[in-house]
Design a protein around this motif. Structure first.
Motif, PDB file in Angstrom:
ATOM      1  N   TYR A  66      12.607  -2.562  -1.362  1.00  0.00           N
ATOM      2  CA  TYR A  66      11.578  -2.117  -2.309  1.00  0.00           C
ATOM      3  C   TYR A  66      11.559  -0.592  -2.357  1.00  0.00           C
ATOM      4  N   ASN A  67      11.138  -0.046  -3.497  1.00  0.00           N
ATOM      5  CA  ASN A  67      10.880   1.388  -3.508  1.00  0.00           C
ATOM      6  C   ASN A  67       9.566   1.645  -2.777  1.00  0.00           C
ATOM      7  N   ALA A  68       9.171   2.909  -2.650  1.00  0.00           N
ATOM      8  CA  ALA A  68       8.028   3.249  -1.798  1.00  0.00           C
ATOM      9  C   ALA A  68       6.674   2.896  -2.404  1.00  0.00           C
ATOM     10  N   ASN A  69       6.645   2.474  -3.648  1.00  0.00           N
ATOM     11  CA  ASN A  69       5.396   1.981  -4.234  1.00  0.00           C
ATOM     12  C   ASN A  69       5.249   0.510  -3.847  1.00  0.00           C
ATOM     13  N   LEU A  70       4.697   0.312  -2.669  1.00  0.00           N
ATOM     14  CA  LEU A  70       4.578  -1.039  -2.114  1.00  0.00           C
ATOM     15  C   LEU A  70       3.247  -1.698  -2.455  1.00  0.00           C
ATOM     16  N   GLY A  71       2.389  -0.949  -3.147  1.00  0.00           N
ATOM     17  CA  GLY A  71       1.040  -1.452  -3.371  1.00  0.00           C
ATOM     18  C   GLY A  71       0.150  -1.214  -2.173  1.00  0.00           C
ATOM     19  N   GLY A  72       0.463  -0.138  -1.424  1.00  0.00           N
ATOM     20  CA  GLY A  72      -0.317   0.192  -0.236  1.00  0.00           C
ATOM     21  C   GLY A  72       0.030  -0.716   0.937  1.00  0.00           C
ATOM     22  N   ILE A  73      -0.760  -0.596   1.998  1.00  0.00           N
ATOM     23  CA  ILE A  73      -0.544  -1.424   3.188  1.00  0.00           C
ATOM     24  C   ILE A  73      -0.742  -2.899   2.860  1.00  0.00           C
ATOM     25  N   VAL A  74      -1.754  -3.193   2.055  1.00  0.00           N
ATOM     26  CA  VAL A  74      -2.009  -4.586   1.662  1.00  0.00           C
ATOM     27  C   VAL A  74      -0.814  -5.152   0.919  1.00  0.00           C
ATOM     28  N   GLY A  75      -0.249  -4.355   0.025  1.00  0.00           N
ATOM     29  CA  GLY A  75       0.916  -4.804  -0.726  1.00  0.00           C
ATOM     30  C   GLY A  75       2.116  -5.050   0.175  1.00  0.00           C
ATOM     31  N   ALA A  76       2.293  -4.186   1.177  1.00  0.00           N
ATOM     32  CA  ALA A  76       3.395  -4.372   2.127  1.00  0.00           C
ATOM     33  C   ALA A  76       3.210  -5.672   2.911  1.00  0.00           C
ATOM     34  N   ASP A  77       1.976  -5.924   3.352  1.00  0.00           N
ATOM     35  CA  ASP A  77       1.699  -7.173   4.071  1.00  0.00           C
ATOM     36  C   ASP A  77       1.964  -8.391   3.187  1.00  0.00           C
ATOM     37  N   ASN A  78       1.582  -8.286   1.926  1.00  0.00           N
ATOM     38  CA  ASN A  78       1.817  -9.401   1.000  1.00  0.00           C
ATOM     39  C   ASN A  78       3.307  -9.669   0.824  1.00  0.00           C
ATOM     40  N   LYS A  79       4.097  -8.607   0.823  1.00  0.00           N
ATOM     41  CA  LYS A  79       5.545  -8.781   0.690  1.00  0.00           C
ATOM     42  C   LYS A  79       6.118  -9.498   1.910  1.00  0.00           C
ATOM     43  N   CYS A  80       5.557  -9.224   3.080  1.00  0.00           N
ATOM     44  CA  CYS A  80       5.983  -9.961   4.276  1.00  0.00           C
ATOM     45  C   CYS A  80       5.576 -11.430   4.185  1.00  0.00           C
ATOM     46  N   SER A  81       4.376 -11.670   3.675  1.00  0.00           N
ATOM     47  CA  SER A  81       3.851 -13.042   3.601  1.00  0.00           C
ATOM     48  C   SER A  81       4.611 -13.906   2.606  1.00  0.00           C
ATOM     49  N   THR A  82       5.170 -13.263   1.576  1.00  0.00           N
ATOM     50  CA  THR A  82       5.837 -14.024   0.514  1.00  0.00           C
ATOM     51  C   THR A  82       7.355 -13.873   0.544  1.00  0.00           C
ATOM     52  N   ALA A  83       7.886 -13.219   1.571  1.00  0.00           N
ATOM     53  CA  ALA A  83       9.338 -13.010   1.657  1.00  0.00           C
ATOM     54  C   ALA A  83      10.071 -14.348   1.710  1.00  0.00           C
ATOM     55  N   SER A  84      11.191 -14.411   1.028  1.00  0.00           N
ATOM     56  CA  SER A  84      11.951 -15.665   0.967  1.00  0.00           C
ATOM     57  C   SER A  84      12.508 -16.066   2.324  1.00  0.00           C
TER      58      SER A  84
END
Length: 228
Positions: A66-84
């Motif tokens: 991902y680029n550095a616009n992760l949607g903040g810390i919450v967005g980064a956590d969400n990406k971990c939660s939904t990672a394939s």
């Protein structure tokens, strides 16, 4: 008669004055008991570590960068939660800081205040962390402050990739937030040289952060996800 009076007096004294031993050390914030006691005594619990649900905790690197616009810390956590490639069980958060919503340490390796320096930190004290893809491979065992200060036992991931972290680590482990290099709390995918990152194939502090090099917001890096 006098002996009976003395005996009953002693029994009454013990009943009124004797208390069961206090087996909880509230000062020990690495224990479940200490964390609960601190929570009761301090109305502001934002800095207190959560009680870990895993005793041997897994780590994985997201399949997608991902680029550095992760949607903040919450967005980064969400990406971990939904990672394939997220394991089918467990709750995961991103090992990434911005010093406001998530922080590891305010002193080098949290030596001044221990876990009380932390905000929503993802590592628990005295806990073993392993590769999710091969749980026989231990990455490190955290210390009482919920950080690691030694070379890794094994790599974070056998595939070499960059991971956004926001950690400083200068010149070795320190777990401080790298001020000015969290890409506006991970909402900026445009600015050049705005974020710090590590490389998963290294086993020293550069696995979490390369102090001498930073990356631009458009750069595509992965996230390191940690089981809670």
């Amino acid at each position: 008669m006098r002996i009976k009076i003395q005996f009953y007096s002693l029994c009454l004294f013990c009943f009124l004055d004797c208390q069961p031993p206090d087996l909880c050390n509230a000062a020990d914030t690495t224990s479940t008991c200490g964390i609960l006691q601190s929570t009761l005594q301090n109305p502001n619990t934002a800095n207190l570590p959560s009680v870990p649900h895993c005793s041997i905790c897994r780590m994985f690197v997201t399949a997608l960068p991902y680029n550095a616009n992760l949607g903040g810390i919450v967005g980064a956590d969400n990406k971990c939660s939904t990672a394939s490639n997220k394991p089918s069980s467990g709750t995961y958060k991103a090992l990434i800081v911005d010093d406001v919503n998530r922080r590891a340490c305010t002193s080098v390796n949290c030596t001044s205040g221990g876990v009380t320096e932390q905000i929503d930190w993802v590592l628990a004290p005295n806990t073993t962390y392993v590769q999710a893809i091969d749980t026989s491979k231990t990455i490190f065992i955290s210390n009482a402050n919920g950080v690691n200060t030694n070379n890794l036992t094994d790599v974070i991931s056998p595939a070499s990739t960059g991971i956004w972290t926001g950690i400083r680590n200068n010149p070795s482990w320190d777990w401080l937030t790298y001020s000015g290099f969290t890409c506006s709390s991970w909402t900026d995918g445009v600015t050049t040289t705005c974020g710090s990152y590590g490389v998963t194939s290294w086993t020293d502090s550069r696995s979490i952060s390369i102090y001498t090099v930073t990356a631009g917001g458009p750069t595509q890096y992965n996230l390191l996800c940690v089981e809670q």
